[in-house]
Scaffold this motif. Structure first.
Motif, short mmCIF file in Angstrom:
data_model
loop_
_atom_site.label_atom_id
_atom_site.label_comp_id
_atom_site.label_asym_id
_atom_site.label_seq_id
_atom_site.Cartn_x
_atom_site.Cartn_y
_atom_site.Cartn_z
N MET A 137 -14.97 47.74 74.97
CA MET A 137 -14.00 47.34 75.87
C MET A 137 -13.40 48.52 76.73
O MET A 137 -13.20 49.72 76.05
N TYR A 138 -13.16 48.39 77.72
CA TYR A 138 -12.57 49.40 78.78
C TYR A 138 -11.11 48.92 79.45
O TYR A 138 -11.08 47.84 79.98
N ASP A 139 -10.40 49.90 79.14
CA ASP A 139 -9.15 49.59 79.74
C ASP A 139 -8.59 50.75 80.53
O ASP A 139 -7.78 51.79 80.13
N HIS A 140 -8.99 50.82 81.96
CA HIS A 140 -8.50 51.74 82.86
C HIS A 140 -8.64 51.15 84.34
O HIS A 140 -9.86 50.84 84.62
N PRO A 141 -7.85 51.09 85.11
CA PRO A 141 -7.60 50.62 86.51
C PRO A 141 -8.31 51.54 87.67
O PRO A 141 -8.81 51.00 88.59
N TYR A 142 -8.77 52.71 87.09
CA TYR A 142 -9.21 53.53 88.01
C TYR A 142 -10.75 54.02 87.98
O TYR A 142 -10.98 54.52 87.05
N ALA A 188 -15.98 57.83 83.29
CA ALA A 188 -16.89 58.85 83.27
C ALA A 188 -17.47 58.72 81.84
O ALA A 188 -18.94 58.42 81.53
N VAL A 189 -16.61 58.44 80.73
CA VAL A 189 -17.05 58.08 79.44
C VAL A 189 -17.48 56.74 79.15
O VAL A 189 -18.75 56.71 78.57
N LEU A 190 -17.11 55.87 79.95
CA LEU A 190 -17.63 54.52 80.09
C LEU A 190 -19.16 54.73 80.26
O LEU A 190 -20.02 54.16 79.76
N GLU A 191 -19.42 55.09 81.38
CA GLU A 191 -20.69 55.35 81.85
C GLU A 191 -21.74 56.32 80.85
O GLU A 191 -22.85 55.70 80.82
N LYS A 192 -21.08 57.11 80.28
CA LYS A 192 -21.91 57.87 79.27
C LYS A 192 -22.29 57.01 77.97
O LYS A 192 -23.33 56.91 77.60
N VAL A 193 -21.17 56.10 77.77
CA VAL A 193 -21.56 55.28 76.55
C VAL A 193 -22.64 54.10 76.92
O VAL A 193 -23.55 53.84 76.06
N VAL A 194 -22.48 53.53 78.24
CA VAL A 194 -23.29 52.46 78.83
C VAL A 194 -24.79 53.40 78.57
O VAL A 194 -25.78 52.57 78.29
N ASP A 233 -22.12 44.28 75.95
CA ASP A 233 -21.34 43.68 76.95
C ASP A 233 -20.05 44.52 77.05
O ASP A 233 -19.55 45.27 76.05
N VAL A 234 -19.80 44.72 78.27
CA VAL A 234 -18.51 45.37 78.61
C VAL A 234 -17.38 44.59 78.90
O VAL A 234 -17.45 43.73 79.95
N ILE A 235 -16.26 44.61 78.24
CA ILE A 235 -15.05 43.94 78.59
C ILE A 235 -14.21 44.95 79.35
O ILE A 235 -13.74 46.00 79.10
N ASP A 236 -14.21 44.62 80.68
CA ASP A 236 -13.41 45.53 81.71
C ASP A 236 -12.28 44.97 82.00
O ASP A 236 -12.32 43.98 83.06
N LEU A 237 -11.12 44.99 81.39
CA LEU A 237 -9.88 44.36 81.51
C LEU A 237 -9.38 44.39 82.85
O LEU A 237 -9.04 43.11 83.24
N GLN A 259 -17.45 36.71 72.91
CA GLN A 259 -18.10 38.19 72.71
C GLN A 259 -17.61 38.91 71.48
O GLN A 259 -18.43 39.60 70.72
N LEU A 260 -16.28 39.00 70.68
CA LEU A 260 -15.92 39.63 69.70
C LEU A 260 -16.59 38.98 68.38
O LEU A 260 -16.86 39.52 67.52
N LYS A 261 -16.57 37.83 68.48
CA LYS A 261 -17.25 37.01 67.39
C LYS A 261 -18.64 37.09 67.11
O LYS A 261 -19.21 36.94 66.07
N THR A 262 -19.50 37.71 68.12
CA THR A 262 -20.91 37.60 68.18
C THR A 262 -21.19 39.20 68.07
O THR A 262 -22.27 39.71 68.02
N ALA A 263 -20.19 40.10 68.13
CA ALA A 263 -20.43 41.67 68.22
C ALA A 263 -20.83 42.26 66.86
O ALA A 263 -20.09 41.96 65.75
N ASP A 264 -21.70 43.20 66.76
CA ASP A 264 -21.79 44.04 65.49
C ASP A 264 -20.94 45.51 65.65
O ASP A 264 -20.92 46.18 64.66
N ALA A 265 -20.61 45.84 66.72
CA ALA A 265 -19.69 46.93 67.20
C ALA A 265 -18.67 46.90 68.25
O ALA A 265 -19.04 45.98 68.92
N LEU A 266 -17.76 47.75 67.99
CA LEU A 266 -16.72 47.57 69.11
C LEU A 266 -16.35 49.14 69.56
O LEU A 266 -16.07 49.82 68.67
N ILE A 267 -16.72 49.24 70.80
CA ILE A 267 -16.31 50.53 71.46
C ILE A 267 -14.83 50.43 72.21
O ILE A 267 -15.35 49.59 73.24
N VAL A 268 -14.02 51.01 71.96
CA VAL A 268 -12.75 50.72 72.94
C VAL A 268 -12.56 52.38 73.55
O VAL A 268 -12.54 53.17 72.98
N ILE A 269 -12.58 52.09 75.12
CA ILE A 269 -12.34 53.19 75.79
C ILE A 269 -11.29 53.00 76.48
O ILE A 269 -11.08 52.20 77.30
#
Length: 188
Positions: free
Chosen positions: A1-6, A13-19, A30-34, A67-77
């Motif tokens: 899950m990614y939460d930044h508007p810019y 950059a952190v999101l890109e490294k994680v992906v 799946d990326v949840i980009d709010l 997405q949450l009910k089928t995920a086995d991990a959650l990464i919040v950025i």
């Protein structure tokens, strides 16, 4: 899950490294980009009425629940703004975390019991203007004590690691690159 508007932020950059890391590991994700998704964090009267029945009229909420009910991990950025989570992420939790045995939690006589036990591990990767020690010792450690050890735990997500890149405003390009290298080495 990614939460930044810019998209030119350090968080991005952190999101890109994680992906990149997840792709290298061969993990599906799946990326949840709010912001990119256009998530509307506001309740209207109908959404609030449906909330108490574990329902929604927002298609993104239904998608996120699946997405949450089928995920086995959650990464919040996310950034830390004013010593806490940004409002968008708080409202994601308010609006998406629905009560019901097939949803994210049930309310019992002893409190909230999470049903997101399918998420076996979590990572919270944050950035802040304040140094990490200041957030932990002077500000009450809201990210760890409230978000990780209370909210996520109540939802059934028990094994969560937190990494904060503090003091970002005054950091050097070299130090930021060092942190991104550390993210690239994390085992998600």
């Amino acid at each position: 899950m990614y939460d930044h508007p810019y998209i030119h932020s350090f968080n991005h950059a952190v999101l890109e490294k994680v992906v990149t890391k997840l792709t290298q590991q061969g993990d599906s994700y799946d990326v949840i980009d709010l912001y990119q998704d256009g998530f509307n964090p506001a309740y209207d009267a109908e959404e609030l009425r449906l909330f108490h029945r574990g329902q929604t009229h927002d298609p993104l909420v239904r998608q996120y629940l699946t997405q949450l009910k089928t995920a086995d991990a959650l990464i919040v950025i996310t950034p830390i703004w004013w010593n806490d989570l940004p409002g968008m992420l708080k409202e994601f939790i308010d609006k998406v975390m629905k009560e019901g045995p097939e949803l994210t939690h049930v309310v019992t006589k002893t409190g909230v019991q999470g049903t997101l036990t399918n998420i076996r591990k979590g990572y919270v990767l944050t950035t802040s203007t304040s140094p990490t020690f200041y957030l932990r010792w002077a500000c009450g450690n809201a990210i760890k004590k409230v978000f990780i050890q209370t909210t996520l735990k109540q939802l059934g997500i028990r094994h969560v690691k937190w990494s904060n890149y503090g003091g970002i405003t005054n950091s050097t390009a070299e130090k930021r690159e060092g942190y991104l290298a550390k993210v690239s080495q994390m085992s998600f």
